[in-house]
Design an enzyme around this catalytic site. Structure first.
Site, PDB file in Angstrom:
ATOM      1  N   ALA A  37       0.504  -1.054   0.074  1.00 33.91           N
ATOM      2  CA  ALA A  37      -0.123   0.004   0.130  1.00 33.91           C
ATOM      3  C   ALA A  37       0.719   1.132   0.126  1.00 33.91           C
ATOM      4  O   ALA A  37       0.336   2.455  -0.527  1.00 33.91           O
ATOM      5  CB  ALA A  37      -0.850  -0.002   1.114  1.00 33.91           C
TER       6      ALA A  37
ATOM      7  N   GLN B 215      -7.115  -0.860   5.273  1.00 34.49           N
ATOM      8  CA  GLN B 215      -7.653  -1.305   6.323  1.00 34.49           C
ATOM      9  C   GLN B 215      -9.131  -1.676   6.288  1.00 34.49           C
ATOM     10  O   GLN B 215      -9.650  -2.357   7.170  1.00 34.49           O
ATOM     11  CB  GLN B 215      -7.375  -0.276   7.543  1.00 34.49           C
ATOM     12  CG  GLN B 215      -6.104   0.078   7.951  1.00 34.49           C
ATOM     13  CD  GLN B 215      -5.434  -0.922   9.053  1.00 34.49           C
ATOM     14  OE1 GLN B 215      -6.256  -1.937   9.543  1.00 34.49           O
ATOM     15  NE2 GLN B 215      -3.927  -0.902   9.219  1.00 34.49           N
TER      16      GLN B 215
ATOM     17  N   SER C 215      -3.211  -3.556   0.605  1.00 33.81           N
ATOM     18  CA  SER C 215      -2.220  -4.317   0.959  1.00 33.81           C
ATOM     19  C   SER C 215      -2.345  -5.802   1.295  1.00 33.81           C
ATOM     20  O   SER C 215      -3.444  -6.148   2.046  1.00 33.81           O
ATOM     21  CB  SER C 215      -1.423  -3.800   2.125  1.00 33.81           C
ATOM     22  OG  SER C 215      -0.351  -4.433   2.332  1.00 33.81           O
TER      23      SER C 215
ATOM     24  N   THR D 235       9.624  -7.304 -12.405  1.00 28.98           N
ATOM     25  CA  THR D 235       8.906  -8.679 -12.628  1.00 28.98           C
ATOM     26  C   THR D 235       8.119  -8.975 -11.453  1.00 28.98           C
ATOM     27  O   THR D 235       8.039  -8.734 -10.366  1.00 28.98           O
ATOM     28  CB  THR D 235      10.216  -9.641 -12.205  1.00 28.98           C
ATOM     29  OG1 THR D 235      11.191  -9.446 -13.044  1.00 28.98           O
ATOM     30  CG2 THR D 235       9.756 -10.973 -12.373  1.00 28.98           C
TER      31      THR D 235
ATOM     32  N   CYS E 205       3.535   2.104  11.651  1.00 28.85           N
ATOM     33  CA  CYS E 205       3.971   2.533  10.510  1.00 28.85           C
ATOM     34  C   CYS E 205       5.060   3.727  10.323  1.00 28.85           C
ATOM     35  O   CYS E 205       5.280   3.877   9.431  1.00 28.85           O
ATOM     36  CB  CYS E 205       2.795   2.704   9.407  1.00 28.85           C
ATOM     37  SG  CYS E 205       1.618   1.298   9.625  1.00 28.85           S
TER      38      CYS E 205
END
Ligand SMILES: *Cc1c(COP(=O)(O)O)cnc(C)c1O
Length: 393
Positions: free
Chosen positions: A77, A185, A205, A246, A332
């Site tokens: 995210a 979230q 995420s 990739t 975070c």
């Protein structure tokens, strides 16, 4: 090695374990089907390419997207938010250079906004009320002819507060401004899809929805309006040139499986988690005085509790509860010494914000764990407060 088999995990907003069912779906793509999804001349490549194709179609379907090409796979995210904000801002400089966001956003939104300001753009940071919710009136007033993007998160990672997505989307549409949401979230926890919520870009995420770390999605609307992005990463032209590199095939397969499971089980899981949270909150309040909830009670993720404890020295509390994994603020941000920008935006003083605890309840939390945490945490808080001498808030 540290051992955490006896530690109760209640930090589900920081990250979640990979669901065994997700892991099982991913496993063959590490070992047997390890091909590069861009290798188009042999079966290793074809198998990987087909797995990515199916995962992309699955994610698009679950999110209500009109085309699989609206799904861009990223590393998480943080990258999705950066790509949405800087990708749009750098793509439409002739239309305007003004962005609107909120003071309580994740750093992965606030920091690219600051980077945009450093590039000469301008950003309005909307305030929130004491419940943590933005004012739609202030949002309307902030829009100028040069506004190109509104970025408002769906559910907050610290206080779980849910913003009025439908109304924000309508305002953005009416003004002809693109709307991005950080749905990291909310996806899989509360209803979120791009049919019902008029968003043009949305970040998600894997590791917040019982999938792997290092994989994320950016939804990018293709029709009505068609959103174009300036890429952040240049190279092989993967993801239709929007994100070179990739493809993380096991991660992509795992993301799809995690999102699908979360959506299938969402209603039951949310009601179970909400009951556990209410039980914990009632139990803590029965044993302790001076707790105050941070953020709206009603507009809130079912699994989130965040509260201030009057006159609590949080660092001493954590020494008392090595067997309980909760958080004092967002995991975070690495600047752990400063008070939470989310709590100060709610009007909390820096001292109050430093005495906040965040508890995240999730898929694998049990009744027994809730009961033990309520008792042990209460005892630890009482002990720390009783032995606290010189601490004055
Ligand atoms: C965890 C989180 C992020 C960052 O996601 P990563 O995949 O870890 O980069 C961004 N926004 C919110 C709201 C989050 O909770």
């Amino acid at each position: 090695m540290l051992n955490n088999t006896k530690t109760i995990y209640m930090d589900y907003q920081a990250t979640t374990p990979v669901d065994q069912r997700v892991f099982d779906v991913m496993a063959p793509y590490f070992t047997k089907h390890f091909g590069n999804a861009s290798s188009s001349v042999h079966s290793y490549g074809w198998i990987a390419e087909e797995a990515v194709k199916q995962a992309r179609e699955g994610v698009a379907d679950i999110l209500g997207a009109t085309s699989p090409s609206e799904i861009v796979f990223t590393s998480g995210a943080t990258e999705s938010n950066n790509l949405a904000i800087l990708g749009v801002a750098r793509r439409y400089p002739k239309k305007g250079r003004h962005l609107i966001t909120a003071a309580t956003e994740h750093k992965a939104v606030l920091d690219p906004c600051k980077a945009w300001e450093a590039e000469g753009g301008s950003v309005t940071y909307l305030e929130v009320n004491s419940e943590g919710i933005i004012s739609l009136e202030q949002l309307r007033k902030a829009i100028t002819p040069g506004t190109i993007l509104i970025s408002i998160m769906h559910a907050n990672n610290e206080i779980g507060v849910i913003q009025p997505m439908a109304e924000i989307g309508q305002i953005a549409r009416a003004a002809g401004v693109l709307f991005h949401t950080d749905a990291t979230q909310s996806a899989g926890k509360i209803p979120f899809n791009v049919e019902d919520i008029p968003v043009d870009l949305a970040s998600m995420s894997g590791h917040k929805i019982y999938g792997p770390k290092g994989i994320g999605v950016l939804y990018v609307r293709r029709r009505g309006p068609r959103v174009s992005l300036m890429p952040l990463l240049f190279g092989g032209g993967h993801e239709s040139g929007r994100r070179s590199g990739t493809l993380n095939v096991p991660g992509i397969v795992g993301f799809q499986a995690a999102l699908r499971l979360s959506n299938q089980e969402r209603v039951q899981e949310a009601s179970r988690v909400l009951k556990l949270r209410n039980k914990l909150w009632n139990n803590l309040n029965a044993q302790l005085e001076g707790l105050s909830l941070n953020g709206s009670d009603r507009h809130r993720l079912p699994g989130n509790l965040n509260f201030c404890v009057e006159n609590l020295e949080v660092s001493r509390l954590f020494q008392e509860i090595p067997h309980i994994a909760i958080s004092s603020k967002s995991a975070c941000s690495s600047d752990s010494g400063t008070p939470s920008h989310v709590l100060t935006a709610l009007g909390r003083s820096p001292e109050q914000a430093q005495s906040a605890l965040r508890i995240g309840i999730g898929r694998f939390t049990t009744e027994e764990e809730v009961a033990k945490v309520a008792n042990d945490l209460s005892a630890a808080i009482r002990k720390v407060k009783e032995t606290s001498t010189q601490f004055t808030p």
